[in-house]
Design a protein around this motif. Structure first.
Motif, mmCIF file in Angstrom:
data_model
loop_
_atom_site.group_PDB
_atom_site.id
_atom_site.type_symbol
_atom_site.label_atom_id
_atom_site.label_comp_id
_atom_site.label_asym_id
_atom_site.label_seq_id
_atom_site.Cartn_x
_atom_site.Cartn_y
_atom_site.Cartn_z
ATOM 1 N N TRP A 174 -1.163 64.187 81.901
ATOM 2 C CA TRP A 174 -0.988 64.819 80.598
ATOM 3 C C TRP A 174 -2.050 64.303 79.632
ATOM 4 O O TRP A 174 -2.518 63.166 79.740
ATOM 5 N N PHE A 175 -2.399 65.163 78.673
ATOM 6 C CA PHE A 175 -3.421 64.816 77.683
ATOM 7 C C PHE A 175 -2.965 65.237 76.297
ATOM 8 O O PHE A 175 -2.405 66.317 76.115
ATOM 9 N N GLY A 176 -3.218 64.357 75.310
ATOM 10 C CA GLY A 176 -2.831 64.642 73.939
ATOM 11 C C GLY A 176 -4.006 64.495 72.992
ATOM 12 O O GLY A 176 -5.164 64.631 73.386
ATOM 13 N N SER A 177 -3.698 64.191 71.731
ATOM 14 C CA SER A 177 -4.731 64.155 70.696
ATOM 15 C C SER A 177 -4.371 63.129 69.632
ATOM 16 O O SER A 177 -3.494 62.287 69.831
ATOM 17 N N ASP A 178 -5.038 63.236 68.473
ATOM 18 C CA ASP A 178 -4.726 62.334 67.366
ATOM 19 C C ASP A 178 -3.322 62.558 66.817
ATOM 20 O O ASP A 178 -2.778 61.708 66.124
ATOM 21 N N GLY A 179 -2.731 63.720 67.139
ATOM 22 C CA GLY A 179 -1.378 64.002 66.684
ATOM 23 C C GLY A 179 -0.321 63.174 67.394
ATOM 24 O O GLY A 179 0.771 62.958 66.871
#
Length: 284
Positions: free
Chosen positions: A152-157
């Motif tokens: 899984w990959f996310g962000s600054d959020g």
């Protein structure tokens, strides 16, 4: 979304807005009363795409909150991932006010299963662009075995999210899926380290990188007011970009582009690890 909702009023009434973390590309507008101390997602999107591609992933299912930030970051990421040769196989856009995600997660599991059967689990990933609601989404995703078999990959959020870290199920699922998150990288100077130590002594945890932007914003406002010699938003607006171009703060050099947004810089990668029975965010 917050900056977008107040922008018209702020511009009309000449109220200067300085954001520490707004990144939506659609708000990169010249000569308005909005300044943003982080780069737009036209920089972060490609950084996420590169992290996904370099992890060996070639096909992703994207799930994201349907607001100006989510839409802009998703598009910037998807566009670059496709340029690199990756495939965005399925898209799942959800209501940013949603309180649970059973329908979205069920669809996600079905689509990921299709892709794993087609390409293998090591080539398939999930892009999750969210805020704190990600803790609920991850918790519900943990109920599906197939969703724990892909990265899984996310962000600054989601980077450094306390909601995710504090929930044992969400945190455990993040470790299992190597949930990798990008966030703007402040320059690791003495100013950064001194402020980091002070914040950690007060709150007992790693501050997110936008905390340093907030600190520098206060300095830029003060220095700009001192420069013009009066409390005047139009006067401050004119000199602030010049002040910012020569200011090296806790977050690093604060040079702004023509739209009043920070010139693109580096991004860090953060993930949750389990250490001595505790879940912690770590710069990886």
């Amino acid at each position: 979304s917050e900056v977008k909702h107040i922008k018209c009023y702020a511009d009309a009434n000449k109220i200067l807005i300085i954001s520490q973390s707004s990144t939506a590309p659609e708000l990169a507008i010249e000569d308005d009363f909005i300044f943003r101390l982080c780069p737009t997602d036209l920089a972060q999107g490609p950084a996420i795409a590169r992290a996904i591609y370099d992890s060996g992933i070639r096909s992703i299912v994207a799930v994201w909150r349907g607001d100006p930030w989510g839409d802009g970051l998703y598009k910037a990421t998807a566009d670059r991932f496709k340029q690199l040769g990756g495939e965005v196989a399925y898209e799942i856009r959800y209501d940013p006010d949603a309180k649970e995600f059973s329908a979205e997660v069920s669809t996600l599991a079905s689509k990921v299963s299709e892709l794993v059967n087609k390409y293998g689990a090591d080539k398939v990933g999930v892009l999750d662009i969210a805020f704190e609601e990600a803790a609920i989404l991850l918790k519900q995703a943990s109920e599906y075995d197939i969703l724990g078999k892909v990265k899984w990959f996310g962000s600054d959020g989601t980077a450094l999210s306390e909601d995710i870290r504090k929930d044992p199920t969400s945190a455990s699922f993040s470790v299992k899926t190597k949930f990798l998150n990008t966030i703007f990288a402040p320059t690791k100077s003495k100013r950064y380290l001194d402020l980091r130590d002070k914040i950690m002594s007060k709150v007992g945890r790693e501050p997110e990188t936008y905390a340093y932007n907030s600190y520098d914003a206060a300095w830029l406002i003060a220095l700009s007011i001192l420069c013009v010699g009066r409390y005047d938003s139009e006067a401050v607006k004119k000199v602030l970009p010049t002040i910012a171009s020569g200011f090296f703060g806790a977050s690093g050099l604060t040079t702004l582009d023509k739209a009043g947004d920070r010139v693109p810089t580096d991004y860090e990668l953060w993930a949750i690890i389990e250490e001595a029975g505790e879940y912690k965010w770590k710069h990886v």
